[in-house]
Structures are given as C-alpha cells and as structure tokens.
Enzyme design. Structure first.
Site, PDB file in Angstrom:
ATOM      1  N   GLN A 104      10.493  -0.937  16.341  1.00  0.00           N
ATOM      2  CA  GLN A 104      10.589  -0.167  17.585  1.00  0.00           C
ATOM      3  C   GLN A 104      11.704   0.883  17.528  1.00  0.00           C
ATOM      4  OE1 GLN A 104       8.696  -0.112  20.391  1.00  0.00           O
ATOM      5  NE2 GLN A 104       7.270  -1.565  19.501  1.00  0.00           N
ATOM      6  N   SER A 161       7.317   0.705  10.795  1.00  0.00           N
ATOM      7  CA  SER A 161       5.864   0.861  10.840  1.00  0.00           C
ATOM      8  C   SER A 161       5.499   2.280  11.262  1.00  0.00           C
ATOM      9  CB  SER A 161       5.282  -0.145  11.842  1.00  0.00           C
ATOM     10  OG  SER A 161       3.937   0.174  12.125  1.00  0.00           O
ATOM     11  N   GLY A 162       4.597   2.908  10.500  1.00  0.00           N
ATOM     12  CA  GLY A 162       4.251   4.311  10.728  1.00  0.00           C
ATOM     13  C   GLY A 162       3.628   4.605  12.074  1.00  0.00           C
ATOM     14  N   CYS A 171      -0.174  -7.874  21.423  1.00  0.00           N
ATOM     15  CA  CYS A 171      -0.622  -9.104  20.777  1.00  0.00           C
ATOM     16  C   CYS A 171      -0.849 -10.215  21.795  1.00  0.00           C
ATOM     17  CB  CYS A 171       0.397  -9.550  19.755  1.00  0.00           C
ATOM     18  SG  CYS A 171       1.156  -8.174  18.909  1.00  0.00           S
ATOM     19  N   ASN A 198      10.345  -5.076  21.484  1.00  0.00           N
ATOM     20  CA  ASN A 198       9.153  -4.290  21.810  1.00  0.00           C
ATOM     21  C   ASN A 198       8.684  -4.467  23.247  1.00  0.00           C
ATOM     22  OD1 ASN A 198       8.765  -6.814  20.245  1.00  0.00           O
ATOM     23  ND2 ASN A 198       6.652  -6.619  20.934  1.00  0.00           N
ATOM     24  N   GLY A 243       4.000  -2.788   9.551  1.00  0.00           N
ATOM     25  CA  GLY A 243       5.293  -3.395   9.862  1.00  0.00           C
ATOM     26  C   GLY A 243       5.255  -4.899   9.680  1.00  0.00           C
ATOM     27  N   THR A 245      -3.202   0.287  -5.614  1.00  0.00           N
ATOM     28  CA  THR A 245      -3.076   1.750  -5.573  1.00  0.00           C
ATOM     29  C   THR A 245      -2.595   2.207  -4.199  1.00  0.00           C
ATOM     30  OG1 THR A 245      -4.797   1.960  -7.235  1.00  0.00           O
ATOM     31  CG2 THR A 245      -4.340   3.926  -5.896  1.00  0.00           C
TER      32      THR A 245
HETATM   33  C1  PLP Z   1       4.409  -3.276  16.361  1.00  0.00           C
HETATM   34  C2  PLP Z   1       5.497  -4.168  15.902  1.00  0.00           C
HETATM   35  C3  PLP Z   1       5.385  -4.897  14.708  1.00  0.00           C
HETATM   36  C4  PLP Z   1       4.129  -4.877  13.875  1.00  0.00           C
HETATM   37  O1  PLP Z   1       3.909  -3.650  13.236  1.00  0.00           O
HETATM   38  P1  PLP Z   1       2.445  -3.334  12.666  1.00  0.00           P
HETATM   39  O2  PLP Z   1       2.609  -2.094  11.858  1.00  0.00           O
HETATM   40  O3  PLP Z   1       1.562  -3.154  13.851  1.00  0.00           O
HETATM   41  O4  PLP Z   1       2.056  -4.496  11.847  1.00  0.00           O
HETATM   42  C5  PLP Z   1       6.438  -5.679  14.311  1.00  0.00           C
HETATM   43  N1  PLP Z   1       7.555  -5.752  15.037  1.00  0.00           N
HETATM   44  C6  PLP Z   1       7.725  -5.064  16.192  1.00  0.00           C
HETATM   45  C7  PLP Z   1       9.011  -5.164  16.934  1.00  0.00           C
HETATM   46  C8  PLP Z   1       6.696  -4.254  16.659  1.00  0.00           C
HETATM   47  O5  PLP Z   1       6.842  -3.592  17.807  1.00  0.00           O
END
Ligand code: PLP
Length: 388
Positions: free
Chosen positions: A179, A199-200, A324, A151, A70, A237
């Site tokens: 989120q 983000s997966g 973080c 988040n 993400g 790739t």
């Molecule tokens: C977790 C998060 C991200 C970062 O995503 P990653 O895949 O861990 O790099 C960015 N924005 C928000 C709001 C998030 O909660």
C-alpha cells in the site's frame, strides 16, 4: 456520476504504463535470456526497468527481484526467512494481527509446519510500536514482518523505528509495502529494511506484477526452480511487457510523489471532515499517520454490504474493507483487532482515493454517503432499537 474510490483494491493503469506495455507487446517479444539481438534488446530493457525501480527505493539493481504479484513477494520473503532460520534452529516469527492475508495465511501455514508465530496486537488506531517488537524478539526469532501501511484502515506503521530495533538485534526485517510503495517516500537503507514487497497494480501498473527487495548479503531461498531467471531464484521467462509497464508506473508515481501526496491528502481530509458529521460514526485508523488516499469509517446500525450495494447503484465503487474479505460475511480481522465489536465492524466503509480522483467526485460522495446511510438506518431494526 461515476466515481472509482476503491484504489486500495486495485488501480486503473496510467496512460504511460499502458503505452509502455502496448509498445513492448508489439515489439519487445525477445526472450531476455536469448543471446541474439531481440534477446539482448529485451534484457537491456529489463535491466533499465529494474535499475529505475531499485534507485527509487534506495536499493541496487541486483537487490530487486520481479514477482507475479505482491502476494508472491510476501510468501517468498517469509518462506525464505523461515527456511533459512530453521537451518540455524530458529523457528520463531513475529508479525502483527492486522497484516494482509498474504502474510497471515503464510504465517498460519508455517505454524502448521512447526514454526511458532507471535501476532502483535495493535492500538485502537492500528499501530504497533518498536518497543512491542523489541519485547517479542527471542533468541530463536528468524523474522519480523510488519506491514508498511494497512490496506483497510490506512495506518502507517513506525517502520524506521522497527527497522532499527531489528537491525540492532540482528533479526531480519520484512515489510509488506504494497500500500505504501510509490505512494510514500521509502528508502530501504535509511529505514533499515531487509526485505520489502510491492505490487504493480496498486500504483497504476498492470495486474500480475510485483517485486521483492532483498538486501545484498542476505540469502534468499529459491522460490521457483527452473532456469536462471531472477538470479536463479525465481525461474520462468519474465513477463517483460508487464514488468516494463510496472516500472514505468512506479517511476511516474515516485517522480510526482510530493504533488500527488498533497493533492490526494487534501481530498481525503475533505472527505473525512464531511463524513464525520454523520451521527454515530467512527473514523477507523490513525487520524494523521495514515495513507494519503485512505478513508475508513464505521457507521452504527447498518450493514456494510447494503451500503456498498446502494453506493454502487449511485455510481460509487467502494469497499467494506479489503477486497479479499468482501465476499464473506465475517467482519474484517483488522477492524476486530482494533477492538471494535462485531456489530460495529459490520458497518464499515472504505473509500480509497488516488490522484485521478477530483474534488467534484468528493463532493458527490459527500452528498450520497450521508443520504444512503440515513435511508438504511430508517429501515434498520438495529438502528431503531439503538435510538428508541
Ligand atoms: C493488495 C495487497 C497485497 C496483495 O497484492 P497482490 O499483488 O494483489 O497479490 C498484499 N498486501 C497488501 C497490504 C495489499 O494491499
């Protein structure tokens, strides 16, 4: 009892995603760029995975770009808009004070490169309004970036209204939907979203996966130079097993969204109502316009870190805000932006639920958290001063 209540930091992979990834690791080893049968097989699987995800966002297959996380999608969207804006002499960006660091630190880097950034303040519930955005837009604004949902405190932003303002004023609109994606209904067309990050690992997919939606007709600057992957804009790739697993997890979550939302919201509300009975506490974020799984509180007179350690000993995985900031002693920029004083922001607790959590787990947390808060307060000189 063990309770995983840190789903805003990351989620466990779903059985479907694990199975998809295992199968792909075993047999889908062809390079999607290769012309032979293993390459073609891989390429077709990737097209299906991309189309399935795009469809569920209301987008087209060619509008979705796979990324490594993400954070990368956020960096790419913002840097691309800044670079293309600068070509037209537009070097002003708008965002909010409570974005994830993936957005805030990218903005700060752009400021050091000569761009100007407006950080919109938020209401005590964590909201920005479309009117605030409209008032901040200038002739030289090249991007508005407002997160879909926060988040830490779970507040859901008025995305369709902000999208409408940006579209009317001809300014690009990006939303960090990390989120929200696969948790809330999203339609990029109906909501006037130009760019969207996801983000997966936030929806039971694998770590190391993400995607950026970029509306067709909007130029996206290349992010990684090299081969022709991702329409020549993000070379390297493709991590096919991870991509297929992310897509499987995304589709599974989107296709069960209504029931998941109802279930998780009920757990959330039970937890909130129970924790509210703790003296001198404050629910952070919006009371109703909030993510189904987010529970965020501040408890006066205690340290969030001590609370986390004690809960961990009781088998409860929680967070004091975002993963973080958990390593540092500074209170979260999000809680401070709500107007909370430092000493209250220090006593924060985030419990983030998902559809795998149970009512028994919520009951257990409702038994443990008040106990731990009371024990910590008994030992706290701050609490003693407050109450004597
Ligand atoms: C977790 C998060 C991200 C970062 O995503 P990653 O895949 O861990 O790099 C960015 N924005 C928000 C709001 C998030 O909660």
């Amino acid at each position: 009892m063990f309770v995983y209540a840190d789903n805003a930091a990351t989620t466990a992979m779903s059985p479907v995603a694990i199975q998809t990834m295992e199968r792909a690791l075993e047999s889908m080893y062809g390079n999607p760029s290769s012309l032979h049968q293993k390459g073609r097989e891989a390429n077709l699987a990737m097209i299906d995975a991309r189309r399935a995800m795009a469809e569920r966002l209301g987008a087209e297959e060619r509008e979705l770009y796979f990324t490594g996380c993400g954070t990368e999608a956020d960096n790419w969207a913002i840097r691309s808009a800044a670079r293309l804006g600068a070509e037209k002499g537009k070097r002003h960006l708008i965002t909010t004070a409570i974005e994830h660091h993936a957005v805030l630190h990218t903005m700060a880097a752009l400021e050091r490169e000569g761009y100007e950034v407006t950080y919109l303040p938020v209401s005590p519930e964590g909201l920005v309004t479309a009117e605030q955005v409209a008032a901040a837009i200038r002739e030289d604004t090249c991007l508005v970036s407002v997160m879909y949902a926060n988040n830490e405190i779970g507040t859901i932003m008025p995305i369709p209204a902000i999208g409408k303002v940006c579209r009317e004023r001809g300014v690009l609109f990006h939303t960090d939907a990390v989120q929200a994606a696969a948790h809330l209904p999203i339609n990029v067309v109906e909501q006037d979203i130009d760019m969207l990050s996801l983000s997966g690992h936030k929806f039971h997919g694998p770590k190391g996966t993400g995607a950026l939606y970029c509306r067709k007709g909007i130029r996206l600057a290349p992010f990684i130079e090299g081969g022709a992957q991702e329409r020549g804009k993000r070379a390297g790739t493709e991590a096919l097993p991870a991509i297929l697993a992310m897509s499987a997890a995304f589709c599974e979550a989107c296709d069960h969204m209504e029931e998941n939302m109802a279930r998780v919201t009920a757990l959330r509300d039970k937890l909130i109502e129970g924790l509210r009975t703790i003296p001198k506490c404050r629910l952070n974020g919006h009371p109703t316009q909030r993510l189904p799984g987010n529970v965020s509180f501040c408890f006066e007179g205690i340290e969030g870190e001590s609370l986390l350690l004690r809960l961990d000993m009781a088998g409860i995985c929680a967070s004091s805000g975002s993963a973080c900031t958990s390593g540092s002693l500074d209170p979260s920029h999000v809680l401070l932006a709500l107007g909370l004083p430092h000493e209250i922001a220090h006593g924060s607790l985030r419990l983030s639920l998902c559809e795998y959590n149970t009512e028994e787990e919520v009951d257990y947390m409702l038994q443990q958290v008040p106990q731990v808060v009371a024990t910590l307060r008994e030992m706290s000189p701050v609490w003693y001063k407050m109450t004597h």
